[in-house]
Design a protein around this motif. Sequence first.
Motif, PDB file in Angstrom:
ATOM      1  N   GLN A 174       0.846  -1.196   0.000  1.00  0.00           N
ATOM      2  CA  GLN A 174       0.000   0.000   0.000  1.00  0.00           C
ATOM      3  C   GLN A 174       0.878   1.240   0.000  1.00  0.00           C
ATOM      4  O   GLN A 174       1.848   1.326   0.763  1.00  0.00           O
ATOM      5  CB  GLN A 174      -0.906   0.013   1.228  1.00  0.00           C
ATOM      6  CG  GLN A 174      -1.847   1.208   1.276  1.00  0.00           C
ATOM      7  CD  GLN A 174      -2.736   1.204   2.509  1.00  0.00           C
ATOM      8  OE1 GLN A 174      -2.319   0.816   3.591  1.00  0.00           O
ATOM      9  NE2 GLN A 174      -3.980   1.625   2.331  1.00  0.00           N
ATOM     10  N   LEU A 176       1.256   5.305   0.606  1.00  0.00           N
ATOM     11  CA  LEU A 176       0.643   6.364   1.400  1.00  0.00           C
ATOM     12  C   LEU A 176       1.417   7.663   1.257  1.00  0.00           C
ATOM     13  O   LEU A 176       2.629   7.660   1.017  1.00  0.00           O
ATOM     14  CB  LEU A 176       0.612   5.978   2.882  1.00  0.00           C
ATOM     15  CG  LEU A 176       0.015   4.621   3.222  1.00  0.00           C
ATOM     16  CD1 LEU A 176       0.727   4.009   4.409  1.00  0.00           C
ATOM     17  CD2 LEU A 176      -1.457   4.755   3.547  1.00  0.00           C
ATOM     18  N   ALA A 181      -3.896   6.837   2.007  1.00  0.00           N
ATOM     19  CA  ALA A 181      -3.645   6.000   0.835  1.00  0.00           C
ATOM     20  C   ALA A 181      -3.733   6.832  -0.434  1.00  0.00           C
ATOM     21  O   ALA A 181      -4.601   7.704  -0.564  1.00  0.00           O
ATOM     22  CB  ALA A 181      -4.665   4.862   0.789  1.00  0.00           C
TER      23      ALA A 181
END
Length: 204
Positions: A174, A176, A181
Amino acid sequence: KGNGIIGNIYSMGLALQVLGATGKFYSPREWDCAQAFSVVYSHDYCQPMAIAQVLPALVGRSYLEAAGLDCAASAGISPSLQSSLSPKLCTTGVRKVPPITVHYSITNKLQGRHFSYTTLVRVPGGSTLLEVLQAAAAAKPDIFSFQTEQTSWGPMVVSIHGLAANPDDRTYWQFLSGGDALQEGVGTYKPQDGEHIQAVFSTY
């Protein structure tokens, strides 16, 4: 969301189609149509899949109505209306812009041997996040090496520092910025000077 985004920038096209097609059925809660469309108008759409999903909503149609679309009637739309319906398209070409510095971190506190590394990456202004990752990997391949897979939404990072995402254990990388996000993929997101991008091994 308060800024007009429905889900994320990738889901906006389908969300606008659904809300437009079912406008007679949802009540009493209202959605801010103008705010949602302003997000679409101000975004640079570069991915063909995103463009294909947002264009039907821009002309007041949905995929459900595609079979009954009167192409002859659509051809009569005035150029000024067509212009107002057009989102910004991504721009390419050589631009003389100053370089930027991006703080880039990779973190794994989920599986195996945990790690956390940070580096400063200097790239030309307007570079995509993918180019930031490539610059980091070129400078320190033993730490910031990564792999991608091509999808209909562009390149997706599937492995960093030898740690691969796995759908069987529901893990993924993920990305960020400021703890939030990213709404775009690595192939289209363009970091700002001084921005801190984090790649965090996560589960869903």
